[in-house]
Design a protein around this motif. Structure first.
Motif, PDB file in Angstrom:
ATOM      1  N   CYS A   1       2.203  28.728  15.647  1.00  0.00           N
ATOM      2  CA  CYS A   1       2.055  27.827  14.485  1.00  0.00           C
ATOM      3  C   CYS A   1       2.050  26.348  14.898  1.00  0.00           C
ATOM      4  O   CYS A   1       2.917  25.922  15.666  1.00  0.00           O
ATOM      5  N   ALA A   2       1.117  25.593  14.348  1.00  0.00           N
ATOM      6  CA  ALA A   2       1.189  24.138  14.505  1.00  0.00           C
ATOM      7  C   ALA A   2       2.135  23.614  13.424  1.00  0.00           C
ATOM      8  O   ALA A   2       2.133  24.118  12.296  1.00  0.00           O
ATOM      9  N   VAL A   3       2.955  22.623  13.779  1.00  0.00           N
ATOM     10  CA  VAL A   3       3.863  22.064  12.770  1.00  0.00           C
ATOM     11  C   VAL A   3       3.263  20.765  12.230  1.00  0.00           C
ATOM     12  O   VAL A   3       3.025  19.818  12.977  1.00  0.00           O
ATOM     13  N   VAL A   4       2.990  20.775  10.940  1.00  0.00           N
ATOM     14  CA  VAL A   4       2.452  19.581  10.275  1.00  0.00           C
ATOM     15  C   VAL A   4       3.581  18.971   9.448  1.00  0.00           C
ATOM     16  O   VAL A   4       4.199  19.653   8.625  1.00  0.00           O
ATOM     17  N   ALA A   5       3.844  17.694   9.701  1.00  0.00           N
ATOM     18  CA  ALA A   5       4.952  17.036   8.999  1.00  0.00           C
ATOM     19  C   ALA A   5       4.423  15.993   8.025  1.00  0.00           C
ATOM     20  O   ALA A   5       3.550  15.189   8.383  1.00  0.00           O
ATOM     21  N   TYR A   6       4.945  16.021   6.817  1.00  0.00           N
ATOM     22  CA  TYR A   6       4.712  14.905   5.907  1.00  0.00           C
ATOM     23  C   TYR A   6       5.316  13.672   6.592  1.00  0.00           C
ATOM     24  O   TYR A   6       6.364  13.786   7.256  1.00  0.00           O
ATOM     25  N   ILE A   7       4.708  12.525   6.424  1.00  0.00           N
ATOM     26  CA  ILE A   7       5.226  11.316   7.100  1.00  0.00           C
ATOM     27  C   ILE A   7       6.650  10.992   6.624  1.00  0.00           C
ATOM     28  O   ILE A   7       7.405  10.312   7.336  1.00  0.00           O
ATOM     29  N   ASN A   8       7.011  11.523   5.431  1.00  0.00           N
ATOM     30  CA  ASN A   8       8.376  11.342   4.909  1.00  0.00           C
ATOM     31  C   ASN A   8       9.329  12.246   5.693  1.00  0.00           C
ATOM     32  O   ASN A   8       9.916  13.191   5.156  1.00  0.00           O
ATOM     33  N   THR A   9       9.470  12.007   6.988  1.00  0.00           N
ATOM     34  CA  THR A   9      10.405  12.731   7.858  1.00  0.00           C
ATOM     35  C   THR A   9      10.997  11.709   8.826  1.00  0.00           C
ATOM     36  O   THR A   9      10.378  10.665   9.096  1.00  0.00           O
ATOM     37  N   THR A  10      12.152  12.035   9.394  1.00  0.00           N
ATOM     38  CA  THR A  10      12.781  11.109  10.347  1.00  0.00           C
ATOM     39  C   THR A  10      11.972  11.081  11.651  1.00  0.00           C
ATOM     40  O   THR A  10      11.241  12.026  11.961  1.00  0.00           O
ATOM     41  N   ALA A  11      12.169  10.011  12.425  1.00  0.00           N
ATOM     42  CA  ALA A  11      11.498   9.905  13.736  1.00  0.00           C
ATOM     43  C   ALA A  11      11.900  11.083  14.612  1.00  0.00           C
ATOM     44  O   ALA A  11      11.081  11.642  15.345  1.00  0.00           O
ATOM     45  N   GLU A  12      13.147  11.479  14.529  1.00  0.00           N
ATOM     46  CA  GLU A  12      13.658  12.592  15.336  1.00  0.00           C
ATOM     47  C   GLU A  12      12.914  13.895  15.030  1.00  0.00           C
ATOM     48  O   GLU A  12      12.517  14.625  15.931  1.00  0.00           O
TER      49      GLU A  12
ATOM     50  N   GLY B   1       0.804  -1.223   0.000  1.00  0.00           N
ATOM     51  CA  GLY B   1       0.000   0.000   0.000  1.00  0.00           C
ATOM     52  C   GLY B   1       0.822   1.251   0.000  1.00  0.00           C
ATOM     53  O   GLY B   1       2.052   1.217  -0.075  1.00  0.00           O
ATOM     54  N   ASP B   2       0.110   2.381   0.101  1.00  0.00           N
ATOM     55  CA  ASP B   2       0.783   3.674   0.227  1.00  0.00           C
ATOM     56  C   ASP B   2       1.208   3.860   1.674  1.00  0.00           C
ATOM     57  O   ASP B   2       0.973   2.980   2.523  1.00  0.00           O
ATOM     58  N   SER B   3       1.815   4.983   1.998  1.00  0.00           N
ATOM     59  CA  SER B   3       2.356   5.103   3.348  1.00  0.00           C
ATOM     60  C   SER B   3       1.267   5.194   4.418  1.00  0.00           C
ATOM     61  O   SER B   3       1.514   4.825   5.561  1.00  0.00           O
TER      62      SER B   3
ATOM     63  N   VAL C   1      11.283   2.400   2.491  1.00  0.00           N
ATOM     64  CA  VAL C   1      12.411   3.238   2.927  1.00  0.00           C
ATOM     65  C   VAL C   1      12.357   3.447   4.445  1.00  0.00           C
ATOM     66  O   VAL C   1      11.373   3.107   5.092  1.00  0.00           O
ATOM     67  N   ARG C   2      13.455   4.025   4.961  1.00  0.00           N
ATOM     68  CA  ARG C   2      13.664   4.060   6.425  1.00  0.00           C
ATOM     69  C   ARG C   2      12.512   4.674   7.216  1.00  0.00           C
ATOM     70  O   ARG C   2      12.103   4.141   8.235  1.00  0.00           O
ATOM     71  N   PHE C   3      11.953   5.817   6.762  1.00  0.00           N
ATOM     72  CA  PHE C   3      10.921   6.437   7.594  1.00  0.00           C
ATOM     73  C   PHE C   3       9.709   5.504   7.729  1.00  0.00           C
ATOM     74  O   PHE C   3       8.984   5.562   8.717  1.00  0.00           O
ATOM     75  N   MET C   4       9.499   4.645   6.748  1.00  0.00           N
ATOM     76  CA  MET C   4       8.360   3.712   6.812  1.00  0.00           C
ATOM     77  C   MET C   4       8.608   2.641   7.881  1.00  0.00           C
ATOM     78  O   MET C   4       7.714   2.274   8.633  1.00  0.00           O
ATOM     79  N   ALA C   5       9.855   2.157   7.941  1.00  0.00           N
ATOM     80  CA  ALA C   5      10.208   1.165   8.965  1.00  0.00           C
ATOM     81  C   ALA C   5      10.162   1.809  10.346  1.00  0.00           C
ATOM     82  O   ALA C   5       9.718   1.201  11.328  1.00  0.00           O
ATOM     83  N   GLU C   6      10.604   3.072  10.431  1.00  0.00           N
ATOM     84  CA  GLU C   6      10.538   3.773  11.720  1.00  0.00           C
ATOM     85  C   GLU C   6       9.088   3.918  12.182  1.00  0.00           C
ATOM     86  O   GLU C   6       8.790   3.768  13.373  1.00  0.00           O
ATOM     87  N   THR C   7       8.199   4.197  11.243  1.00  0.00           N
ATOM     88  CA  THR C   7       6.776   4.331  11.603  1.00  0.00           C
ATOM     89  C   THR C   7       6.256   3.031  12.204  1.00  0.00           C
ATOM     90  O   THR C   7       5.508   3.040  13.193  1.00  0.00           O
TER      91      THR C   7
ATOM     92  N   GLY D   1      16.813   5.032   2.123  1.00  0.00           N
ATOM     93  CA  GLY D   1      16.249   6.155   2.874  1.00  0.00           C
ATOM     94  C   GLY D   1      15.545   7.075   1.902  1.00  0.00           C
ATOM     95  O   GLY D   1      15.793   7.022   0.702  1.00  0.00           O
ATOM     96  N   CYS D   2      14.651   7.911   2.392  1.00  0.00           N
ATOM     97  CA  CYS D   2      14.014   8.905   1.516  1.00  0.00           C
ATOM     98  C   CYS D   2      14.774  10.213   1.686  1.00  0.00           C
ATOM     99  O   CYS D   2      14.811  10.759   2.788  1.00  0.00           O
ATOM    100  N   PRO D   3      15.400  10.731   0.612  1.00  0.00           N
ATOM    101  CA  PRO D   3      16.182  11.963   0.747  1.00  0.00           C
ATOM    102  C   PRO D   3      15.373  13.116   1.345  1.00  0.00           C
ATOM    103  O   PRO D   3      15.903  13.955   2.062  1.00  0.00           O
ATOM    104  N   MET D   4      14.062  13.131   1.061  1.00  0.00           N
ATOM    105  CA  MET D   4      13.226  14.220   1.582  1.00  0.00           C
ATOM    106  C   MET D   4      13.141  14.197   3.114  1.00  0.00           C
ATOM    107  O   MET D   4      13.001  15.238   3.756  1.00  0.00           O
ATOM    108  N   ALA D   5      13.244  13.011   3.703  1.00  0.00           N
ATOM    109  CA  ALA D   5      13.010  12.851   5.147  1.00  0.00           C
ATOM    110  C   ALA D   5      14.007  13.628   5.996  1.00  0.00           C
ATOM    111  O   ALA D   5      13.730  13.945   7.145  1.00  0.00           O
ATOM    112  N   GLU D   6      15.171  13.933   5.402  1.00  0.00           N
ATOM    113  CA  GLU D   6      16.214  14.617   6.183  1.00  0.00           C
ATOM    114  C   GLU D   6      16.466  16.039   5.719  1.00  0.00           C
ATOM    115  O   GLU D   6      17.484  16.644   6.060  1.00  0.00           O
TER     116      GLU D   6
END
Ligand code: 13P
Ligand code: SF4
Length: 304
Positions: free
Chosen positions: A106-117, A38-40, A60-66, A84-89
């Motif tokens: 401001c609320a910070v909204v993150a695309y899931i394509n980001t590192t756990a950190e 599936g998709d993320s 990619v890594r951010f998916m495994a971290e999720t 890894g996804c280059p966008m995540a970092e």
């Protein structure tokens, strides 16, 4: 030979209580041995639900971290440690801390394509499939969206009453698709519908007949009465749709839309992971995991 490897993967999966999750961009031979594809967003939800002891994430890594964030008691293996996804970092932790200090409203909204950190500093996560619904549902008016300027612009253009700040990040592959690519593909295939991922720039999405996630694009093409489609996302989707719909025709928007990270995992990697010999086990500090989990939980609560 491929069939023998697949047979062995299926045997080991059963024997060791392994679940294989695969993103739609993986190769066909990997999708064939996966428990869920599936998709993320689909994969994040499955991550919270699966009962197996071991989860192998082919993506990619951010998916495994999720998966690890949502299922800390499971052994979570990223199928290829280099993927890894280059966008995540693209956003640095210190930069985001500074922004939050300067923009406390401001609320910070993150695309899931980001590192756990990075997720530890974010209020809500979104995926391409869930972004509009989630941002509409948020009570906050002032939002910083990281890191994808194209997905952010798509949200901005489709959600009223919000003040959305963007940064100049994005997918290095989806970003390469241009208005000229659209004009060329449409001229070559005048009957075809253009299906595009919101990681493409607005010069592509404005001309699209459908905009959605990878699963969204695949579902749309499968259900449509039309026979020809130009695919504005990673080119593996062209191949997968051709397997699923032999009576229809699929064309890549551009030959540049190839994600080298998603292409790293081989069936041999998956077999090694099943043997306990390959990939990388995801390990997160409990403090990081819990802080990152809050924004994924919110995503699932708002996204349904
Ligand atoms: P999806 O959420 O559509 O799977 O997108 C993830 C991704 O990395 C697309 O490039
Ligand atoms: Fe990341 Fe782009 Fe690859 Fe998706 S296609 S995983 S956004 S680099």
């Amino acid at each position: 030979m491929i069939k023998d490897m697949q047979k062995e993967i299926l045997r080991l999966k059963e024997q060791k209580d392994i679940c294989i999750l695969a993103h739609c961009y993986q190769g066909h031979e990997i999708l064939e041995v996966a428990d869920f594809v599936g998709d993320s967003y689909v994969l994040a939800k499955k991550a919270a639900e699966v009962k197996n002891k071991i989860v192998i994430m082919c993506g990619v890594r951010f998916m495994a971290e999720t998966v690890k964030i949502l299922s800390p008691d499971k052994t979570v293996i990223l199928s290829n440690a280099e993927a890894g996804c280059p966008m995540a970092e693209q956003v640095k932790l210190e930069e985001l801390k500074k922004f939050k200090e300067e923009n406390a409203n401001c609320a910070v909204v993150a695309y899931i394509n980001t590192t756990a950190e990075l997720k530890t500093l974010c209020d809500v996560c979104v995926t391409s499939a869930s972004a509009l619904k989630i941002v509409k549902a948020m009570p906050e008016k002032d939002i910083l969206f990281i890191p994808d300027v194209n997905l952010g612009t798509y949200i901005k253009n489709n959600v009223e009453g919000k003040n959305i700040k963007l940064i100049d990040g994005g997918c290095p592959y989806h970003k390469t698709a241009t208005a000229e690519d659209v004009a060329r593909a449409k001229a070559a295939h005048p009957e075809a519908l253009l299906l595009a991922h919101p990681e493409c720039c607005s010069c592509v999405t404005e001309k699209a007949d459908y905009i959605g996630s990878t699963t969204g694009i695949m579902d749309f093409a499968k259900k449509s009465d039309k026979k020809e489609f130009i695919i504005g996302t990673e080119n593996s989707i062209v191949e997968h749709l051709q397997f699923d719909c032999p009576d229809k025709k699929f064309y890549p928007l551009t030959k540049n839309l190839v994600c080298h990270d998603m292409k790293l995992t081989t069936l041999g990697d998956v077999l090694d992971c099943c043997k306990g010999e390959g990939g990388e086990e995801i390990v997160l500090k409990e403090k990081t995991r819990l802080a990152a989990k809050a924004c994924i939980d919110k995503m699932i609560a708002y996204g349904g």
